[in-house]
Design an enzyme around this catalytic site. Structure first.
Site, PDB file in Angstrom:
ATOM      1  N   ALA A 199       6.408   1.483  -1.485  1.00 18.72           N
ATOM      2  CA  ALA A 199       5.195   1.950  -2.158  1.00 18.72           C
ATOM      3  C   ALA A 199       4.076   0.983  -1.805  1.00 18.72           C
ATOM      4  O   ALA A 199       4.330  -0.174  -1.453  1.00 18.72           O
ATOM      5  CB  ALA A 199       5.433   1.987  -3.656  1.00 18.72           C
ATOM      6  N   GLU A 241      12.179  -4.841  -4.452  1.00 13.95           N
ATOM      7  CA  GLU A 241      11.261  -4.836  -5.604  1.00 13.95           C
ATOM      8  C   GLU A 241      11.415  -6.071  -6.487  1.00 13.95           C
ATOM      9  O   GLU A 241      10.453  -6.554  -7.071  1.00 13.95           O
ATOM     10  CB  GLU A 241      11.479  -3.566  -6.448  1.00 13.95           C
ATOM     11  CG  GLU A 241      10.973  -2.281  -5.801  1.00 13.95           C
ATOM     12  CD  GLU A 241      12.003  -1.584  -4.938  1.00 13.95           C
ATOM     13  OE1 GLU A 241      13.010  -2.230  -4.538  1.00 13.95           O
ATOM     14  OE2 GLU A 241      11.817  -0.387  -4.635  1.00 13.95           O
ATOM     15  N   GLU A 290      14.003   4.531  -0.724  1.00 13.41           N
ATOM     16  CA  GLU A 290      14.184   5.607  -1.715  1.00 13.41           C
ATOM     17  C   GLU A 290      13.782   6.963  -1.139  1.00 13.41           C
ATOM     18  O   GLU A 290      14.434   7.973  -1.394  1.00 13.41           O
ATOM     19  CB  GLU A 290      13.352   5.289  -2.966  1.00 13.41           C
ATOM     20  CG  GLU A 290      13.915   4.084  -3.712  1.00 13.41           C
ATOM     21  CD  GLU A 290      13.012   3.611  -4.844  1.00 13.41           C
ATOM     22  OE1 GLU A 290      11.801   3.441  -4.601  1.00 13.41           O
ATOM     23  OE2 GLU A 290      13.509   3.410  -5.951  1.00 13.41           O
ATOM     24  N   GLY A 330      10.320   1.798  -1.838  1.00 13.21           N
ATOM     25  CA  GLY A 330      10.095   3.246  -1.863  1.00 13.21           C
ATOM     26  C   GLY A 330      10.421   3.914  -0.538  1.00 13.21           C
ATOM     27  O   GLY A 330      10.726   5.111  -0.499  1.00 13.21           O
TER      28      GLY A 330
HETATM   29  N1  CO8 Z   1       2.294  -2.030   0.593  1.00 17.90           N
HETATM   30  C1  CO8 Z   1       1.064  -2.260   1.099  1.00 17.90           C
HETATM   31  N2  CO8 Z   1       0.861  -2.855   2.294  1.00 17.90           N
HETATM   32  C2  CO8 Z   1       1.941  -3.227   2.994  1.00 17.90           C
HETATM   33  C3  CO8 Z   1       3.256  -3.008   2.534  1.00 17.90           C
HETATM   34  C4  CO8 Z   1       3.407  -2.353   1.268  1.00 17.90           C
HETATM   35  N3  CO8 Z   1       4.592  -2.061   0.750  1.00 17.90           N
HETATM   36  N4  CO8 Z   1       4.125  -3.479   3.443  1.00 17.90           N
HETATM   37  C5  CO8 Z   1       3.384  -3.958   4.445  1.00 17.90           C
HETATM   38  N5  CO8 Z   1       2.082  -3.818   4.188  1.00 17.90           N
HETATM   39  C6  CO8 Z   1       0.926  -4.208   5.008  1.00 17.90           C
HETATM   40  C7  CO8 Z   1       0.709  -5.716   4.949  1.00 17.90           C
HETATM   41  O1  CO8 Z   1      -0.010  -6.068   3.803  1.00 17.90           O
HETATM   42  C8  CO8 Z   1      -0.049  -5.931   6.242  1.00 17.90           C
HETATM   43  O2  CO8 Z   1      -1.370  -5.538   6.039  1.00 17.90           O
HETATM   44  P1  CO8 Z   1      -2.594  -6.518   6.448  1.00 17.90           P
HETATM   45  O3  CO8 Z   1      -2.493  -6.605   7.942  1.00 17.90           O
HETATM   46  O4  CO8 Z   1      -3.799  -5.788   5.979  1.00 17.90           O
HETATM   47  O5  CO8 Z   1      -2.326  -7.819   5.770  1.00 17.90           O
HETATM   48  C9  CO8 Z   1       0.571  -4.925   7.202  1.00 17.90           C
HETATM   49  O6  CO8 Z   1       1.225  -3.955   6.381  1.00 17.90           O
HETATM   50  C10 CO8 Z   1       1.627  -5.534   8.095  1.00 17.90           C
HETATM   51  O7  CO8 Z   1       2.569  -6.204   7.282  1.00 17.90           O
HETATM   52  P2  CO8 Z   1       3.071  -7.686   7.576  1.00 17.90           P
HETATM   53  O8  CO8 Z   1       2.003  -8.492   8.224  1.00 17.90           O
HETATM   54  O9  CO8 Z   1       3.673  -8.227   6.330  1.00 17.90           O
HETATM   55  O10 CO8 Z   1       4.214  -7.362   8.680  1.00 17.90           O
HETATM   56  P3  CO8 Z   1       5.512  -8.207   8.987  1.00 17.90           P
HETATM   57  O11 CO8 Z   1       6.093  -7.595  10.219  1.00 17.90           O
HETATM   58  O12 CO8 Z   1       5.238  -9.655   9.003  1.00 17.90           O
HETATM   59  O13 CO8 Z   1       6.503  -7.941   7.749  1.00 17.90           O
HETATM   60  C11 CO8 Z   1       7.602  -6.555   6.120  1.00 17.90           C
HETATM   61  C12 CO8 Z   1       7.004  -6.652   7.537  1.00 17.90           C
HETATM   62  C13 CO8 Z   1       8.833  -7.440   6.031  1.00 17.90           C
HETATM   63  C14 CO8 Z   1       8.008  -5.110   5.916  1.00 17.90           C
HETATM   64  C15 CO8 Z   1       6.575  -7.012   5.066  1.00 17.90           C
HETATM   65  O14 CO8 Z   1       5.363  -6.342   5.310  1.00 17.90           O
HETATM   66  C16 CO8 Z   1       6.974  -6.728   3.648  1.00 17.90           C
HETATM   67  O15 CO8 Z   1       7.778  -7.458   3.084  1.00 17.90           O
HETATM   68  N6  CO8 Z   1       6.396  -5.661   3.053  1.00 17.90           N
HETATM   69  C17 CO8 Z   1       6.633  -5.344   1.665  1.00 17.90           C
HETATM   70  C18 CO8 Z   1       8.008  -4.729   1.474  1.00 17.90           C
HETATM   71  C19 CO8 Z   1       8.227  -4.434   0.003  1.00 17.90           C
HETATM   72  O16 CO8 Z   1       8.236  -5.309  -0.838  1.00 17.90           O
HETATM   73  N7  CO8 Z   1       8.425  -3.137  -0.321  1.00 17.90           N
HETATM   74  C20 CO8 Z   1       8.637  -2.704  -1.685  1.00 17.90           C
HETATM   75  C21 CO8 Z   1       7.344  -2.286  -2.293  1.00 17.90           C
HETATM   76  S1  CO8 Z   1       7.512  -1.887  -4.006  1.00 17.90           S
HETATM   77  C22 CO8 Z   1       8.144  -0.333  -3.990  1.00 17.90           C
HETATM   78  O17 CO8 Z   1       8.346   0.274  -2.992  1.00 17.90           O
HETATM   79  C23 CO8 Z   1       8.423   0.273  -5.332  1.00 17.90           C
HETATM   80  C24 CO8 Z   1       8.697   1.739  -5.210  1.00 17.90           C
HETATM   81  C25 CO8 Z   1       8.613   2.328  -6.569  1.00 17.90           C
HETATM   82  C26 CO8 Z   1       8.379   3.829  -6.492  1.00 17.90           C
HETATM   83  C27 CO8 Z   1       8.148   4.343  -7.838  1.00 17.90           C
HETATM   84  C28 CO8 Z   1       7.992   5.858  -7.812  1.00 17.90           C
HETATM   85  C29 CO8 Z   1       7.918   6.443  -9.199  1.00 17.90           C
END
Ligand code: CO8
Length: 294
Positions: free
Chosen positions: A102, A168, A148, A145
């Site tokens: 998400a 998460e 999911e 997400g």
């Molecule tokens: N949300 C928003 N932006 C994101 C997300 C995300 N989940 N993941 C990556 N990005 C963005 C980064 O902020 C970055 O943007 P910017 O260049 O503007 O800073 C760009 O994508 C590239 O990301 P990274 O530089 O971090 O790329 P890396 O290759 O270094 O790392 C990762 C990749 C490991 C995937 C890392 O980006 C990461 O850890 N992302 C977050 C993963 C995460 O925590 N996901 C869970 C999110 S919470 C969730 O999904 C809850 C779901 C609940 C649903 C409920 C429904 C009812």
């Protein structure tokens, strides 16, 4: 329906090309969604154009699932669901990310009142209520997400470098779109607990070994294989496929006795279809069945 919406539908119908074009190009999509999709690419694939194809398209955000993206996903699924040509749907992302979860930036400042009061992200559920079979083709990250979303699909194919995780907990929250439930059913309690409590990811190979995904392919081959699977499914009776899907999904909800009863009723129901008759007749006549979804 508003007058404008009715006008758009009529105009779309009149302007409709003889051979169906990708939805992104049709007047129908422009009218009903108020413009081309912003966050996804939508088209029909396969030799018979019978596989609906949705590609998440927010590469800079690693396909983070913002509200707009999931709204568009619902619209595209609605369109495929009512398209009699489409018999299966493939959802994919990019080679780097299926979806990194998400959108954290969108969620960062939300309050409990907003989430609970507005039933935050409830519309995500649409993916799991589609009657037609849905295949997730997962390359790269499927996190939070994103994992999911893949698990809401009926079949998951993974690219060899895919990574699945529910991180998460590292953000001070927990999965909210079925992660604790579907993952546990797919991989068992110990691995699900480990993933949900540590935020650690598993590889495509581990996902295959644990039953989360059914096949692993080289990265570049993945989408093609998912479409092939979609074509195979779409070549069967769409009506009966939906019944089969309903029966398998019931295994998650019902006791064994109730599930078997539902299965039996659905099995009996296939005898009310022309496709069941055709399928068995074709076997006896040693020819390929021609299903008409009736
Ligand atoms: N949300 C928003 N932006 C994101 C997300 C995300 N989940 N993941 C990556 N990005 C963005 C980064 O902020 C970055 O943007 P910017 O260049 O503007 O800073 C760009 O994508 C590239 O990301 P990274 O530089 O971090 O790329 P890396 O290759 O270094 O790392 C990762 C990749 C490991 C995937 C890392 O980006 C990461 O850890 N992302 C977050 C993963 C995460 O925590 N996901 C869970 C999110 S919470 C969730 O999904 C809850 C779901 C609940 C649903 C409920 C429904 C009812």
């Amino acid at each position: 329906m508003s007058t404008m919406a009715a006008f758009c539908r009529t105009a779309a119908f009149l302007l409709r090309p003889a051979k169906a074009l990708p939805y992104t190009l049709t007047a129908a999509r422009s009218c009903s969604s108020g413009g081309q999709y912003q966050y996804i690419l939508v088209e029909k694939k396969g030799a018979n154009q019978n596989v609906g194809f949705i590609q998440l398209n927010r590469p800079k955000a690693l396909n983070a699932l913002c509200d707009g993206l999931m709204t568009e996903m619902g619209q595209a699924l609605d369109a495929f669901e009512s398209d009699s040509q489409v018999g299966a749907i493939v959802i994919t992302g990019s080679e780097k990310a299926f979806a990194a979860g998400a959108d954290i930036k969108e969620m960062q400042n939300r309050t409990f009142q907003e989430c609970y009061g507005g039933n935050f992200l409830a519309h995500w559920n649409r993916v799991s209520t589609v009657k037609k079979p849905v295949i997730a083709a997962v390359n790269g990250f499927a996190l939070g997400g994103g994992c999911e979303l893949a698990m809401m699909c009926d079949i998951i194919y993974a690219g060899e470098k895919a990574q699945f995780g529910q991180p998460e907990i590292l953000l001070g929250t927990i999965p909210g779109a079925g992660g604790t439930q579907r993952l546990t059913r797919a991989v068992g309690k110990s691995l699900a607990m480990e993933m949900v409590l540590t935020g650690d990811r598993i590889s495509a190979q581990e996902a295959k070994a644990s039953g989360l995904v059914s096949k692993v392919y080289p990265t570049a081959q993945l989408v093609e294989e998912a479409i092939k699977c979609g074509e195979k499914i779409a070549g069967n009776s769409k009506l009966v496929s939906s019944m089969a899907k309903e029966a398998v999904n019931a295994a998650y909800e019902l006791s064994l006795a109730e599930g078997n009863r539902l299965e039996k009723r659905l099995f009996h129901s296939t005898f009310a279809t022309a496709d069941r008759k055709e399928g068995m007749t074709a076997f006896v006549e040693k020819r390929k069945a021609i299903f008409e979804d009736k």
